[in-house]
Design an enzyme around this catalytic site. Structure first.
Site, short mmCIF file in Angstrom:
data_model
loop_
_atom_site.label_atom_id
_atom_site.label_comp_id
_atom_site.label_asym_id
_atom_site.label_seq_id
_atom_site.Cartn_x
_atom_site.Cartn_y
_atom_site.Cartn_z
CD GLU A 163 4.91 -0.44 13.20
OE1 GLU A 163 3.68 -0.42 13.30
OE2 GLU A 163 5.68 -0.09 14.11
CB CYS B 298 -1.66 0.40 8.50
SG CYS B 298 -0.41 1.66 8.35
CD GLU C 72 8.96 0.51 10.29
OE1 GLU C 72 9.91 0.40 9.51
OE2 GLU C 72 7.80 0.19 9.99
CG ASN D 86 -0.35 -0.02 2.51
OD1 ASN D 86 0.73 -0.58 2.66
ND2 ASN D 86 -0.97 0.59 3.48
P1 NAD Z 1 0.92 -9.18 3.69
O1 NAD Z 1 1.13 -9.60 5.11
O2 NAD Z 1 0.11 -10.07 2.83
O3 NAD Z 1 2.34 -9.04 2.96
C1 NAD Z 1 3.33 -8.16 3.44
C2 NAD Z 1 4.67 -8.63 2.92
O4 NAD Z 1 4.99 -9.88 3.50
C3 NAD Z 1 4.69 -8.85 1.40
O5 NAD Z 1 5.92 -8.43 0.86
C4 NAD Z 1 4.54 -10.34 1.29
O6 NAD Z 1 5.03 -10.88 0.09
C5 NAD Z 1 5.36 -10.80 2.48
N1 NAD Z 1 5.06 -12.17 2.93
C6 NAD Z 1 3.92 -12.86 2.76
N2 NAD Z 1 4.06 -14.11 3.29
C7 NAD Z 1 5.31 -14.18 3.81
C8 NAD Z 1 6.03 -15.19 4.50
N3 NAD Z 1 5.51 -16.38 4.75
N4 NAD Z 1 7.28 -14.93 4.90
C9 NAD Z 1 7.83 -13.71 4.68
N5 NAD Z 1 7.20 -12.71 4.01
C10 NAD Z 1 5.95 -12.93 3.59
O7 NAD Z 1 0.34 -7.70 3.73
P2 NAD Z 1 -0.14 -6.80 2.48
O8 NAD Z 1 -1.45 -7.34 2.01
O9 NAD Z 1 0.96 -6.61 1.52
O10 NAD Z 1 -0.37 -5.38 3.18
C11 NAD Z 1 -1.54 -5.01 3.82
C12 NAD Z 1 -1.38 -5.08 5.32
O11 NAD Z 1 -0.28 -4.28 5.72
C13 NAD Z 1 -2.57 -4.53 6.08
O12 NAD Z 1 -2.89 -5.39 7.15
C14 NAD Z 1 -2.07 -3.19 6.62
O13 NAD Z 1 -2.71 -2.75 7.79
C15 NAD Z 1 -0.63 -3.50 6.85
N6 NAD Z 1 0.17 -2.27 6.89
C16 NAD Z 1 0.65 -1.87 8.11
C17 NAD Z 1 1.39 -0.70 8.22
C18 NAD Z 1 1.94 -0.25 9.55
O14 NAD Z 1 2.91 0.50 9.55
N7 NAD Z 1 1.38 -0.68 10.66
C19 NAD Z 1 1.63 0.07 7.06
C20 NAD Z 1 1.12 -0.37 5.85
C21 NAD Z 1 0.40 -1.55 5.77
#
Ligand code: NAD
Length: 480
Positions: free
Chosen positions: A247, A281, A458, A149
């Site tokens: 995060e 998020c 962060e 995102n």
């Molecule tokens: P996601 O958890 O599906 O993926 C995040 C990252 O993790 C991707 O690069 C993905 O390829 C990787 N990943 C997936 N499976 C993995 C594994 N088994 N081992 C290691 N890496 C793996 O999340 P998303 O759909 O890309 O993003 C949306 C989520 O991110 C929402 O829940 C949102 O709230 C959160 N988010 C949080 C913040 C924050 O700072 N708190 C900021 C932005 C987004």
């Protein structure tokens, strides 16, 4: 079709497989084919980073400043073009995307300065003649895993402090949006990042991400993404003894009290809930409204929502771009249906047809909800907000805290007493008064509590807690 490769040990390296990056505003517009690394390539990148660490960890603050400062300047010079690319691959509107690119540049500039400010402490020892020095050293090789995102800002706020404090890094961007991170790595490479210091491995989380998390040569993982992925990564990091920073998601409350300035509250909620297609998020997904203002607030929100134009992210006048992909759009639709089944009344929320084939959805406001409904407990991650009517401030605060998440929280009120009490008592890492729960500065700490975050904050000067390790030295000058 343009091909984009991984960057390992100072070389652009192709892979057998690739991922097609398409524009969510128009799926006929293909941005390119991006190499999908395998586990072996990921390990090569980690080894290269480990080898480069010996040199980079002893680089001078000036070398690090120059690399980060030049990167920031190059991003700024290409802001319009990079913003267009970001809007094309992720779907946020062009002004939002250009804003995100600008933020990435400022983050590099900020951490360029931080590289010059790595200090320590000298403390008098309790033992005669002895001196104690407390210094910070880089951690080693950091694996950076980012979500889709914020395709340039999140990689920037992980890469810049990693390098500023003398670490080497391997980044794995989200599979859906690799182009902005690819450009960022290309800029770092042009700015003179030595081979091995900066590595890019694109591809699947279950392959590349997993290889990073399991590698004994990776010292720490900085992850941003969903709760379930984050928790699984956290558990593996614990098993392999890695430092970890997670995060994750949010279910951020925005409290609107009877004495709020209605127009301010509505703008804060429209922005927080629906801009960037609600894919933040920090999005305001629970609007907790006291009964005296509730009906006026809901009417004003609906009026304002009708003026929001959903459309192509690159078109002038678009307020809300597309949802990132079909899977996410279906998830949004599912949550809207669940909210309806549970007794909520839904305004908007329908899938929209546009001239191009994309993933468009009208923003949705769900009224008549209660705190126990799934729409108020689970993160949707789309342009969907629910309204919870409460009696007074005390109930509003209780409902705000009745969640497993704790990232951001807001309150709209004219009462200094309530604003002050809320700031102190809400269980969130970030609190906003009379402004949206989303939209933060680049030079101050970012992060949450409870299920939203784990580990040090962060951004800002607080980033050094994660990216450095502390050494305590005892110095006995010997006989003089
Ligand atoms: P996601 O958890 O599906 O993926 C995040 C990252 O993790 C991707 O690069 C993905 O390829 C990787 N990943 C997936 N499976 C993995 C594994 N088994 N081992 C290691 N890496 C793996 O999340 P998303 O759909 O890309 O993003 C949306 C989520 O991110 C929402 O829940 C949102 O709230 C959160 N988010 C949080 C913040 C924050 O700072 N708190 C900021 C932005 C987004």
């Amino acid at each position: 079709m343009e091909q984009f490769t991984n960057y390992i040990d100072g070389q652009w390296v192709t892979s057998d497989q690739s991922t097609r990056n398409v524009n969510p505003s128009n799926v006929d517009d293909v941005i390119g084919e991006f190499a999908r690394a395998n586990a072996e390539q990921t390990i090569q990148a980690v080894r290269a980073a480990r080898a480069a660490f010996r040199m980079w960890s002893f680089s001078t603050p000036q070398q690090r400043f120059d690399l980060l400062d030049q990167t920031g300047s190059a991003i700024l010079e290409r802001k319009a073009e990079l913003g267009r690319l970001l809007a094309r691959e992720e779907g946020k509107t062009l002004p939002e995307a250009i804003g995100e690119v600008g933020r990435a540049a400022q983050i590099f500039k900020f951490f360029a300065g931080e590289a010059l400010r790595i200090g320590g402490e000298v403390i008098s020892s309790v033992r005669p003649g002895m001196t104690v020095e407390v210094t910070r050293e880089p951690l080693g090789v950091i694996g950076l895993i980012s979500p889709w995102n914020f395709p340039i800002a999140i990689p920037a706020w992980k890469i810049a402090p990693a390098l500023a404090y003398g670490n080497c890094m391997v980044i794995k961007p989200a599979d859906l949006v690799p182009a902005s991170t690819w450009e960022l790595i290309n800029i770092l490479c042009d700015a003179g990042a030595p081979p091995g210091v900066v590595n890019l491995v694109m591809g699947r989380g279950s392959v590349v991400g997993d290889a990073l998390v399991n590698s004994p040569d990776v010292d720490a993982i900085s992850f941003t993404g969903s709760v379930w992925t984050g928790r699984a990564i956290g558990a593996k990091c614990f098993e392999t003894g890695k430092k970890v920073q997670l995060e994750m998601g949010g279910k951020n409350p925005m409290v609107v009290l009877d004495d709020a300035e209605l127009s301010v509250a509505v703008e804060a909620c429209i922005n927080g809930a629906f801009y960037s297609t609600g894919q933040r998020c920090t999005a305001s997904s629970r609007l907790i409204v006291t009964e005296g203002i509730h009906d006026r607030f809901v009417d004003a929100m609906k009026n304002r929502m009708q003026a929001l134009r959903v459309g192509d992210a690159l078109s002038e006048g678009t307020h809300i771009g597309p949802v990132v992909d079909e899977r996410q759009l279906q998830q949004n639709e599912r949550y809207v249906a669940i909210a309806r089944e549970e007794g909520g009344q839904v305004f908007g929320g329908e899938r929209l047809e546009q001239a191009s084939r994309g993933f468009f959805m009208a923003p949705a406001l769900v009224t008549g909800t209660t705190p126990t409904m799934r729409i108020n407990r689970e993160e949707v991650f789309g342009p969907v907000a629910s309204v919870i009517k409460v009696k007074d401030y005390e109930e509003a605060l209780w409902v705000a805290n009745d969640t497993e998440f704790g990232l951001s929280a807001g309150i709209c009120t004219a009462s200094l007493a309530h604003a002050t009490h809320f700031r102190r008592h809400v269980e969130a890492g970030m609190v906003m008064v009379n402004t949206a729960t989303a939209g933060v500065d680049y030079h101050v700490p970012f992060g949450g509590r409870k299920g939203s975050s784990y580990g040090p904050r962060e951004q800002g000067t607080y980033a050094r807690e994660f990216y450095t390790t502390v050494k305590t030295a005892y110095i006995n000058p010997g006989a003089v």
